[in-house]
Design an enzyme around this catalytic site. Sequence first.
Site, PDB file in Angstrom:
ATOM      1  N   ILE A  10       5.798  -3.154  -7.496  1.00 30.21           N
ATOM      2  CA  ILE A  10       5.006  -1.935  -7.697  1.00 30.21           C
ATOM      3  C   ILE A  10       5.570  -0.851  -6.774  1.00 30.21           C
ATOM      4  O   ILE A  10       5.363  -0.899  -5.559  1.00 30.21           O
ATOM      5  CB  ILE A  10       3.514  -2.180  -7.387  1.00 30.21           C
ATOM      6  CG1 ILE A  10       2.963  -3.351  -8.209  1.00 30.21           C
ATOM      7  CG2 ILE A  10       2.691  -0.909  -7.644  1.00 30.21           C
ATOM      8  CD1 ILE A  10       1.621  -3.871  -7.743  1.00 30.21           C
ATOM      9  N   ARG A  11       6.286   0.076  -7.330  1.00 36.68           N
ATOM     10  CA  ARG A  11       6.932   1.137  -6.520  1.00 36.68           C
ATOM     11  C   ARG A  11       7.586   0.529  -5.273  1.00 36.68           C
ATOM     12  O   ARG A  11       7.412   0.995  -4.146  1.00 36.68           O
ATOM     13  CB  ARG A  11       5.928   2.213  -6.117  1.00 36.68           C
ATOM     14  CG  ARG A  11       5.450   3.040  -7.308  1.00 36.68           C
ATOM     15  CD  ARG A  11       4.471   4.109  -6.897  1.00 36.68           C
ATOM     16  NE  ARG A  11       5.079   5.058  -5.992  1.00 36.68           N
ATOM     17  CZ  ARG A  11       4.501   5.513  -4.869  1.00 36.68           C
ATOM     18  NH1 ARG A  11       3.312   5.101  -4.516  1.00 36.68           N
ATOM     19  NH2 ARG A  11       5.109   6.398  -4.129  1.00 36.68           N
TER      20      ARG A  11
ATOM     21  N   GLU B 194       0.726 -11.797  -3.864  1.00 40.85           N
ATOM     22  CA  GLU B 194      -0.746 -11.821  -3.906  1.00 40.85           C
ATOM     23  C   GLU B 194      -1.281 -11.289  -5.224  1.00 40.85           C
ATOM     24  O   GLU B 194      -2.477 -11.404  -5.504  1.00 40.85           O
ATOM     25  CB  GLU B 194      -1.330 -11.032  -2.711  1.00 40.85           C
ATOM     26  CG  GLU B 194      -1.353  -9.520  -2.840  1.00 40.85           C
ATOM     27  CD  GLU B 194       0.006  -8.849  -2.625  1.00 40.85           C
ATOM     28  OE1 GLU B 194       1.022  -9.567  -2.508  1.00 40.85           O
ATOM     29  OE2 GLU B 194       0.055  -7.602  -2.597  1.00 40.85           O
TER      30      GLU B 194
ATOM     31  N   HIS C 129       5.082  -8.572  -4.684  1.00 43.58           N
ATOM     32  CA  HIS C 129       3.696  -8.854  -4.297  1.00 43.58           C
ATOM     33  C   HIS C 129       3.233 -10.228  -4.792  1.00 43.58           C
ATOM     34  O   HIS C 129       2.599 -10.303  -5.849  1.00 43.58           O
ATOM     35  CB  HIS C 129       2.761  -7.825  -4.949  1.00 43.58           C
ATOM     36  CG  HIS C 129       2.867  -6.449  -4.399  1.00 43.58           C
ATOM     37  ND1 HIS C 129       2.057  -5.994  -3.396  1.00 43.58           N
ATOM     38  CD2 HIS C 129       3.687  -5.431  -4.720  1.00 43.58           C
ATOM     39  CE1 HIS C 129       2.362  -4.740  -3.115  1.00 43.58           C
ATOM     40  NE2 HIS C 129       3.345  -4.373  -3.905  1.00 43.58           N
TER      41      HIS C 129
ATOM     42  N   CYS D 108       6.149  -5.391   0.439  1.00 47.76           N
ATOM     43  CA  CYS D 108       6.369  -4.056  -0.118  1.00 47.76           C
ATOM     44  C   CYS D 108       6.270  -2.971   0.961  1.00 47.76           C
ATOM     45  O   CYS D 108       7.192  -2.828   1.765  1.00 47.76           O
ATOM     46  CB  CYS D 108       5.417  -3.835  -1.290  1.00 47.76           C
ATOM     47  SG  CYS D 108       6.014  -2.574  -2.421  1.00 47.76           S
TER      48      CYS D 108
ATOM     49  N   GLY E 242       0.874  -1.167   0.000  1.00 49.45           N
ATOM     50  CA  GLY E 242       0.000   0.000   0.000  1.00 49.45           C
ATOM     51  C   GLY E 242       0.907   1.212   0.000  1.00 49.45           C
ATOM     52  O   GLY E 242       1.873   1.260  -0.767  1.00 49.45           O
ATOM     53  N   GLU E 243       0.642   2.129   0.880  1.00 47.48           N
ATOM     54  CA  GLU E 243       1.493   3.313   1.003  1.00 47.48           C
ATOM     55  C   GLU E 243       1.991   3.344   2.446  1.00 47.48           C
ATOM     56  O   GLU E 243       1.190   3.504   3.369  1.00 47.48           O
ATOM     57  CB  GLU E 243       0.668   4.560   0.662  1.00 47.48           C
ATOM     58  CG  GLU E 243       1.490   5.801   0.494  1.00 47.48           C
ATOM     59  CD  GLU E 243       2.526   5.674  -0.616  1.00 47.48           C
ATOM     60  OE1 GLU E 243       2.215   5.120  -1.682  1.00 47.48           O
ATOM     61  OE2 GLU E 243       3.668   6.113  -0.379  1.00 47.48           O
ATOM     62  N   SER E 244       3.306   3.186   2.623  1.00 50.15           N
ATOM     63  CA  SER E 244       3.807   3.001   3.988  1.00 50.15           C
ATOM     64  C   SER E 244       3.559   4.211   4.873  1.00 50.15           C
ATOM     65  O   SER E 244       3.316   4.062   6.076  1.00 50.15           O
ATOM     66  CB  SER E 244       5.287   2.626   3.969  1.00 50.15           C
ATOM     67  OG  SER E 244       6.053   3.609   3.316  1.00 50.15           O
TER      68      SER E 244
ATOM     69  N   ARG F 156      12.860   3.581   0.087  1.00 52.63           N
ATOM     70  CA  ARG F 156      11.522   3.577  -0.524  1.00 52.63           C
ATOM     71  C   ARG F 156      11.603   3.938  -2.008  1.00 52.63           C
ATOM     72  O   ARG F 156      12.435   4.733  -2.419  1.00 52.63           O
ATOM     73  CB  ARG F 156      10.610   4.577   0.188  1.00 52.63           C
ATOM     74  CG  ARG F 156      10.269   4.158   1.593  1.00 52.63           C
ATOM     75  CD  ARG F 156       9.348   5.149   2.252  1.00 52.63           C
ATOM     76  NE  ARG F 156       8.091   5.279   1.531  1.00 52.63           N
ATOM     77  CZ  ARG F 156       7.306   6.351   1.595  1.00 52.63           C
ATOM     78  NH1 ARG F 156       7.640   7.375   2.335  1.00 52.63           N
ATOM     79  NH2 ARG F 156       6.186   6.376   0.907  1.00 52.63           N
TER      80      ARG F 156
END
Length: 189
Positions: free
Chosen positions: A132-133, A170, A168, A80, A48-50, A106
């Site tokens: 992903i990023r 998943e 990821h 991630c 997600g976004e840490s 990051r």
Amino acid sequence: MTIGVLALQGSVAEHIKMIKSVNKKIDTVMVRTIDDLAAVDGLIIPGGESTTLRRLIEEFGLFTPIKERIVAGMPVWGTCAGLILLADRIEGESPCLSVLDVDVKRNGYGRHSDSFVGEGDFDGMYVNMVFIRAPHITRVGDNVTVLAECDERPVAVRSGNVLATAFHPEMTRDNRVHKYFCNMVEAKI
Ligand code: GLN
């Protein structure tokens, strides 16, 4: 056996689906409260976004309970953003849970448009790896095992009950990394 997925933000449903595909008898919980956390034998901290995730972990009063469970031996897997939250050092930021002796940077692999699918060996299994990023793992401590590398960089690491992947699993149809984590949880109960 009950596996929780921290469900404050990020790829929650995908992880739950994967765990169910490993074994439908495994109970899954979306963890949002201290009581939810108390009910699980292992926890996945999703991507997600840490920055958002760490703020929500604090707001929901979950920081200390999660950290205490991990220190007490509960298996945890960060993907991630989850890896970023587990790391002892985050370049340019203060650490969050700080339970894994690695340094991360990051967005080391670049912007969203630089997302890619790599491949490599994860603990003897050849897997596709969706980035992903994703963060770079820039240092790995002595007691940390590198389980996977991609382009000669560590991308999956484990230290005792703490598993972390920069990619990821998943987001694929291959549930073997989830199976690996389920085995970690099973070994603890
Ligand atoms: N770039 C995100 C961060 O720094 C992580 C991205 C992800 O989890 N897919 O928090």
